[in-house]
Enzyme design. Structure first.
Site: not given
Length: 809
Positions: A78, A81, A419, A460, A483-484, A486-487, A489, A508
């Site tokens: 879909c 969806c 990281w 992941h 950075w995004s 990492h946030n 996670v 962060w």
């Protein structure tokens, strides 16, 4: 509402309900782990923090559950969806802290195994979202969200409305959501064992109070109550003039306003979660520095939380290159390509010290020049350890965590360092003007996929990469993308067992670290100000901002590497045979242009000192050639005697039919050289005391002998065999043998070892023959014996027949 409020307020004193809540959390964790492959093939994965339903777990999740469930019924084909799936994932991250009061789930109705489930719940179109109250019955089909908006805020509000519509016994896992009154606040600390009470003043249409209440659901020692602006008694008592606003209320009636940058849900929740004494449920209080010193493997190193440390980066390189890569004995195919990309990015962008950069560039040059299809880790390790001893190139060994140290040895450390390392690399690529925006991110992706030890973590990360890496189109966007993610996670791992209670996972940078990075939309929703986030990241991870505290000096690193190489060389030398070490010592101590004096020259010098004292020897020399020869030194006497024995044997062979070896040039034993170089002076001083002993022995040796005795002499590299006359007495004289052994000890020659290993007659039989010759002789002797036996039997039988004929009449 009053009845429901009374039940909810008493929740904090009714600890008997906590068992059910914990049991529910355990079941939800098991469902996430045991989700079927059919669900994984849909629009969501376990990385999205969404429970994936299937026929095997749908009843346990929806029927008689202690938590309310929000379920999306969708079809993977879909289009709507697919477009809605990012919103639903964002909703799951947004209300993650609402567990175990509310859980999000999804089921793919396009999967054949799930069609019956969707039919039973009366699904007619996609996507459909249904709400299931806690303790729902088996015949419940759920409450559908009608005309819901495709944004997180409206979905969150609908969920709270459904929660408050619960008409039966209030679920113990859900905190009170209705407004409080002054009467309840006056007796609150008498009925609840908490240290902090937060009062959020708002109007009736605001959802901030309920949202913050659910955000603090998983934290202890803090409770949140919403107070409407119509509660005049509390408003007047606390002097509230702004709505919304948050006040901390203490026992005894004291209060203070909660300081935040912006009066919004995100800032309230963040500030309340970090109040003194507030901890996540089931976690101990935050540790002090003294506790760190006594519970970790290493002493605690104070550090600045707003800075990056080079010690963390070098520790990450050490663990990555010496530990994680060592898990693969051979690199080939995709793993080899990933390794080359990883080392190339490090050599290009790592802001390390000169010794580290020299080594990384050396390793990268070696890897890029390798054209074979595979590389062993041992070969890689030789270059990494600088076995070629390239000047000023070394990688410090061991780890020394500073900014990434954890309150316990199993917290943070290497994952934090990974990281940090890739954040620094993306910023360095942006600062130096790299050409490929995906260069660092693709190297990180390949490294995590092929070498990172935590395989679920790698899965992941791969899910995040496949979802949005194509959005990166510039170097600055690569910095923001990492950075995004990492946030994201951090959001997923919040509250996990791997979270360090001393360093909780947050979004962060925090408002204290970068207040300009946080802002709100017109509707009060939190929003990241990316125009401020990017300069902050470029400054925070820049090479000029990296601190060098707790580092070893470059001279110390090089000295340690030098000692390590010396130790390895000594270990190799210890494994070599003794003779080989002697040859190497002789070769290194003997310069080619200036020839060393020979044994004969040394003997001539000794003969001149001794004079014509050994007349018996002089007579023997005149018989051999009429030419006087020098007296041999004690450590070369054995070689002279062996040579004399060989001359006698060649003149008169003693074994008929045995062809002796042709006379060859005597080769001086290495042992003689060793003793000559290191013991010549000492033996010259003792020569005068040994002259008489040598003369007596030679007189005894010149006595006539009735047989030959074999003496095995080890010759320098060829192991030549000599034959000398046997003593008249077949038994060796004990005294003479003892004297010979003493002389051989001086020269480092132990001939008795040869006599013990091989018998005399076996030595005689082996002269001039190979093993094949001896084998043929044995076979011929055996055949001859058989022929003689056959002839004997033949003639014996013939003689018996002849006698029988004579006896007949």
């Amino acid at each position: 509402m009053a009845r429901r409020g009374g039940r909810a307020t008493s929740r904090f004193s009714q600890r008997t309900c906590l068992g059910k809540v914990a049991e529910s959390a355990v079941w939800l964790s098991l469902w996430l782990l045991l989700a079927p492959s059919a669900a994984e093939a849909g629009l969501y994965t376990a990385s999205d923090q969404i429970l994936l339903l299937s026929p095997g777990n749908v009843e346990a999740a929806l029927i008689n559950s202690t938590a309310a469930m929000v379920v999306e019924f969708y079809a993977s084909w879909c289009g709507h969806c697919i477009a809605f799936s990012p919103v639903y994932k964002s909703l799951a991250r947004d209300i993650k802290e609402w567990k175990p009061a509310v859980n999000l789930a999804a089921i793919d109705c396009a999967a054949e195994d799930n069609r019956k489930v969707c039919t039973n719940y009366r699904i007619r179109g996609y996507p459909t979202i249904k709400f299931f109250h806690a303790y729902s019955k088996a015949d419940s089909a759920g409450l559908a969200f009608k005309d819901f908006s495709r944004d997180v805020r409206s979905l969150r509000h609908k969920i709270m409305d459904k929660l408050e519509s619960h008409v039966e016994a209030w679920p113990p896992a859900c905190p009170p959501l209705e407004p409080t009154s002054q009467a309840e606040i006056d007796i609150f600390f008498e009925t609840n064992n908490v240290q902090n009470l937060a009062l959020i003043f708002e109007d009736a249409k605001s959802y901030i109070g309920r949202e913050v209440t659910l955000d603090l659901l998983q934290f202890e020692n803090v409770a949140v109550r919403r107070v409407l602006n119509t509660e005049a008694g509390l408003v007047t008592k606390l002097g509230v003039t702004e709505f919304p606003s948050c006040y901390l209320y203490y026992p005894g009636g004291n209060f203070t306003r909660l300081p935040v940058n912006i009066e919004a849900r995100t800032f309230y929740s963040y500030a309340l979660q970090r109040l003194p004494g507030v901890v996540r449920s089931g976690r101990p209080p935050s540790f002090t520095t003294f506790f760190h010193i006594n519970t970790t493997e290493e002493p605690w190193r104070p550090f600045n939380k707003s800075r990056v440390y080079m010690s963390d980066l070098e520790s990450t390189l050490h663990y990555s290159l010496r530990v994680e890569l060592a898990a693969q004995p051979v690199f080939k195919g995709e793993a080899l390509r990933s390794l080359k990309k990883y080392i190339s990015v490090l050599a290009k962008y790592f802001p390390g010290r000169p010794v580290v950069m020299n080594l990384l560039k050396t390793v990268n040059s070696w890897l890029q020049n390798e054209t074979s299809g595979q590389i062993s880790y041992e070969a890689f390790k030789d270059i990494l350890e600088n076995s070629a001893q390239i000047p000023n190139a070394a990688l410090p060994e061991g780890v020394r965590w500073v900014g990434c140290q954890g309150s316990q040895p199993h917290f943070r450390r290497y994952p934090c360092g990974v990281w940090m390392l890739f954040h620094v690399l993306t910023v360095q690529a942006n600062s130096t003007g790299g050409s490929d925006p995906l260069e660092v991110l693709s190297a990180m992706r390949n490294y995590v996929q092929n070498f990172f030890g935590c395989r679920p973590c790698a899965e992941h990360f791969e899910n995040m990469v496949m979802e949005s890496l194509m959005e990166v189109n510039s170097l600055s966007s690569a910095v923001l993308w990492l950075w995004s993610r990492h946030n994201r996670v951090n959001n997923r791992l919040t509250g996990a067992l791997s979270e360090d209670p001393k360093f909780p996972k947050i979004q962060w940078p925090s408002p204290e670290m970068c207040s300009a990075c946080h802002t709100v939309k017109e509707n009060g929703e939190h929003r990241w100000n990316r125009e401020q986030v990017l300069p902050f990241l470029l400054s925070y991870f820049s090479s000029s901002s990296i601190l060098t505290d707790y580092l070893e000096s470059e001279s110390q690193i090089l000295e340690k590497q030098k000692k390590k190489h010396v130790g390895q060389q000594l270990a190799l030398l210890a494994q070599k045979p003794v003779e080989r070490r002697i040859r190497e010592a002789l070769d290194s101590s003997k310069p080619p242009p200036s020839p060393q004096p020979t044994v004969q020259e040394e003997e001539e010098e000794e003969e001149e000192e001794e004079g014509p004292q050994d007349e018996a020897v002089a007579d023997e020399e005149e018989e051999d050639g009429g030419e006087a020869k020098p007296e041999p030194t004690p450590w070369s006497k054995a070689e002279v005697e062996a040579g004399r024995g060989r001359r006698l044997v060649h003149r008169k062979p003693s074994i008929v039919g045995m062809r002796m070896r042709e006379q060859q040039e005597d080769i001086v034993d290495l042992d003689s050289f060793v003793n000559q170089h290191y013991r010549a002076k000492a033996l010259r001083l003792a020569a005068s005391s040994r002259v008489k002993q040598r003369s007596l022995q030679r007189q005894q040796e010149q006595e006539p002998r009735s047989a030959f005795e074999l003496g095995m002499e080890l010759d320098g590299g060829l192991g030549m065999v000599g034959l000398q006359p046997l003593e008249a007495d077949p038994e060796l004289d004990v005294g003479r043998q003892r004297k010979r052994l003493q002389k051989r000890e001086l020269s480092g020659r132990f001939l008795d070892r040869e006599l013990n290993h091989r018998g005399r007659w076996m030595s005689v039989l082996s002269i001039g023959f190979s093993k094949l010759d001896i084998s043929l002789c044995v076979i011929l002797y055996f055949l001859s014996s058989m022929c003689l036996l056959a002839m004997y039997l033949f003639f014996k039988n013939r003689l018996r027949l002849r006698r029988a004929k004579v006896a007949l009449p």
